[in-house]
Enzyme design. Structure first.
Site, PDB file in Angstrom:
ATOM      1  N   GLY B   2       0.627  -1.272  -0.076  1.00  0.00           N
ATOM      2  CA  GLY B   2      -0.042  -0.119  -0.006  1.00  0.00           C
ATOM      3  C   GLY B   2       0.753   1.298   0.055  1.00  0.00           C
ATOM      4  O   GLY B   2       1.949   1.237  -0.321  1.00  0.00           O
ATOM      5  N   TYR B   3       0.174   2.341   0.156  1.00  0.00           N
ATOM      6  CA  TYR B   3       0.755   3.705   0.101  1.00  0.00           C
ATOM      7  C   TYR B   3       1.065   3.901  -1.426  1.00  0.00           C
ATOM      8  O   TYR B   3       2.383   4.138  -1.629  1.00  0.00           O
ATOM      9  CB  TYR B   3       1.695   3.952   1.080  1.00  0.00           C
ATOM     10  CG  TYR B   3       1.821   5.427   1.384  1.00  0.00           C
ATOM     11  CD1 TYR B   3       0.729   6.011   2.173  1.00  0.00           C
ATOM     12  CD2 TYR B   3       2.919   6.381   1.277  1.00  0.00           C
ATOM     13  CE1 TYR B   3       0.767   7.593   2.607  1.00  0.00           C
ATOM     14  CE2 TYR B   3       2.661   7.723   1.420  1.00  0.00           C
ATOM     15  CZ  TYR B   3       1.707   8.284   2.223  1.00  0.00           C
ATOM     16  OH  TYR B   3       1.622   9.474   2.600  1.00  0.00           O
ATOM     17  N   GLU B   6       3.554   5.779  -8.120  1.00  0.00           N
ATOM     18  CA  GLU B   6       3.682   5.181  -9.501  1.00  0.00           C
ATOM     19  C   GLU B   6       4.320   4.260 -10.003  1.00  0.00           C
ATOM     20  O   GLU B   6       4.047   3.519 -10.966  1.00  0.00           O
ATOM     21  CB  GLU B   6       4.541   6.512 -10.442  1.00  0.00           C
ATOM     22  CG  GLU B   6       3.767   7.738 -10.870  1.00  0.00           C
ATOM     23  CD  GLU B   6       2.515   7.361 -11.641  1.00  0.00           C
ATOM     24  OE1 GLU B   6       2.520   6.840 -12.657  1.00  0.00           O
ATOM     25  OE2 GLU B   6       1.345   7.925 -11.246  1.00  0.00           O
ATOM     26  N   HIS B   8       3.658   1.349  -7.948  1.00  0.00           N
ATOM     27  CA  HIS B   8       2.623   0.520  -7.955  1.00  0.00           C
ATOM     28  C   HIS B   8       1.722   0.754  -9.001  1.00  0.00           C
ATOM     29  O   HIS B   8       1.038  -0.465  -9.583  1.00  0.00           O
ATOM     30  CB  HIS B   8       1.892   0.738  -6.613  1.00  0.00           C
ATOM     31  CG  HIS B   8       2.744   0.551  -5.166  1.00  0.00           C
ATOM     32  ND1 HIS B   8       3.144   1.362  -4.525  1.00  0.00           N
ATOM     33  CD2 HIS B   8       3.422  -0.508  -4.813  1.00  0.00           C
ATOM     34  CE1 HIS B   8       3.884   1.162  -3.450  1.00  0.00           C
ATOM     35  NE2 HIS B   8       4.040  -0.237  -3.592  1.00  0.00           N
TER      36      HIS B   8
END
Lengths: 252, 252
Positions: B2-3, B6, B8
């Site tokens: 998560g968080y 670009e 991901h």
């Protein structure tokens, strides 16, 4: 691991009854034997196994080579902690790591909906169930009761190692489990008392070298001082060249 | 974990282009953090992540709780040996055991045909590919190039830990990799010479605490004395509170 006996055939018949496609793995897995153990001499007879499986109506016999199953730079292992250190794990420290790794591989290759294991290998059943739960394998483990010879000896591919005299004395193993069951049915709940009586029976047979008797919880394999819930009574013994195991599960 | 940045989102876009159904896992996995590491403070923003994933056209965001992923009596781990002891594994001894275990679980739950990983985590890519090969997972690993900020800093959720001054100095990491690439393109093949020049560059930035530079085979992670074949040049450094990694792969 092949050299099929009625125990294996019972797994196949049960799968044949419950499933559309039945795949049987036939693979003597080197990773679950210690160097001192009987990997080389483990009985093998592919043509006989093939006919037996065909007669039960098995669709596929999966018999990979060692070179296919373990690449020269194989580095990955599946390991279940703690419950693999007890019972047979105490004297076979790497055995279950070999079992869980090969079973994970077989599950990924065959992708079964149901996988059939014999209650004869009680600890293996507990360990495989734990692996399936912990790693979220999308399948159901079906446990099939131990198949026995008419005189009570649990079926095992290793029974062929026994001489007639050894085989006769080995009967004390299943008899001691029956005796334990009788004690519990009569109200005995103290595990040590049951173990003592089993040990005494087994000691009367000089060819039977007892390795352990465990009276434990059938999920955590924690030793019990008092019989309660689903209890596993399991034992292992060396008889001649054969290491034999047997067990019963009792619900009180 | 998560968080999303670009990097991901690029994985998601690539999957969206190549697959009918896209599932994104969003799970900060406690098992891959040491007690001394940043599990508690790792940046989290579910609502932001949800919107970002929706905008890219992701079908499912899989966000399990810790209680769902690790039962209180969880005992099973998947471990890749040897290649997990090198590079980041040297300072994070249990990290990859946590990674392979959670990835095996996610594979079994989601059952993807293709799984997308970023080249940014070079060792993770090598370890996951090895696990997939060794355990016969029936899927393809797709590796997506590292996404960088305009000034070259590799995208990382941990970049938010950096002060402006730290961020400025952290640029030396990608610059030293670019410098190595230049040396190799000019014919340099001696790994130690390349490491020395990279080290000198990095030493000039007092806020950058270099942990390692590795020049190694991109499959076995064995250190190379001479650049050959598919070579991974990877590094890790502590900059303020952020542990940053970066790498390039060069084929000669």
């Amino acid at each position: 691991m092949g050299y099929f006996h009625e125990g294996h055939l019972e797994l196949m018949r049960r799968a044949r009854k419950e499933c559309n496609v039945v795949v049987v793995s036939l693979y003597v897995n080197p990773a679950q034997f210690a160097l001192s153990e009987d990997f080389e001499s483990y009985p093998r007879d592919f043509e006989r196994d093939k006919k037996l499986a065909q007669n039960v109506g098995v669709d596929y016999l999966f018999c990979p080579s060692n070179a296919e199953m373990y690449l020269p730079d194989h580095l990955t292992y599946v390991e279940v902690e703690k419950i693999t250190e007890k019972l047979c794990g105490a004297s076979r420290p790497h055995h279950f790591k070999g079992v869980t790794t090969i079973v994970a591989k077989l599950f990924n290759i065959v992708q079964p909906d149901k996988a059939y294991f014999g209650q004869k290998d009680a600890q293996q059943v507990v360990v495989i169930k734990k692996m399936v739960d912990d790693l979220n394998f999308d399948l159901e483990i079906v446990v099939v009761p131990t198949v026995r010879e008419e005189d009570g000896l649990a079926m095992s591919s290793r029974n062929v190692y026994l001489s007639d005299a050894e085989r006769e004395e080995a009967l004390v193993l299943s008899k001691s489990l029956e005796h334990a069951k009788g004690l519990i049915n009569s109200g005995e709940r103290i595990a040590q008392k049951i173990k003592d009586e089993m040990q005494e029976l087994i000691k009367s047979k000089p060819k039977v070298g007892l390795e352990y008797i465990s009276i434990c919880d059938n999920r955590t394999l924690e030793e019990l001082s008092h019989i309660r819930g689903e209890t596993l009574i399991a034992l292992a013994a060396k008889v001649g060249n054969a290491r034999l195991i047997d067990n019963i599960v009792i619900k009180v």
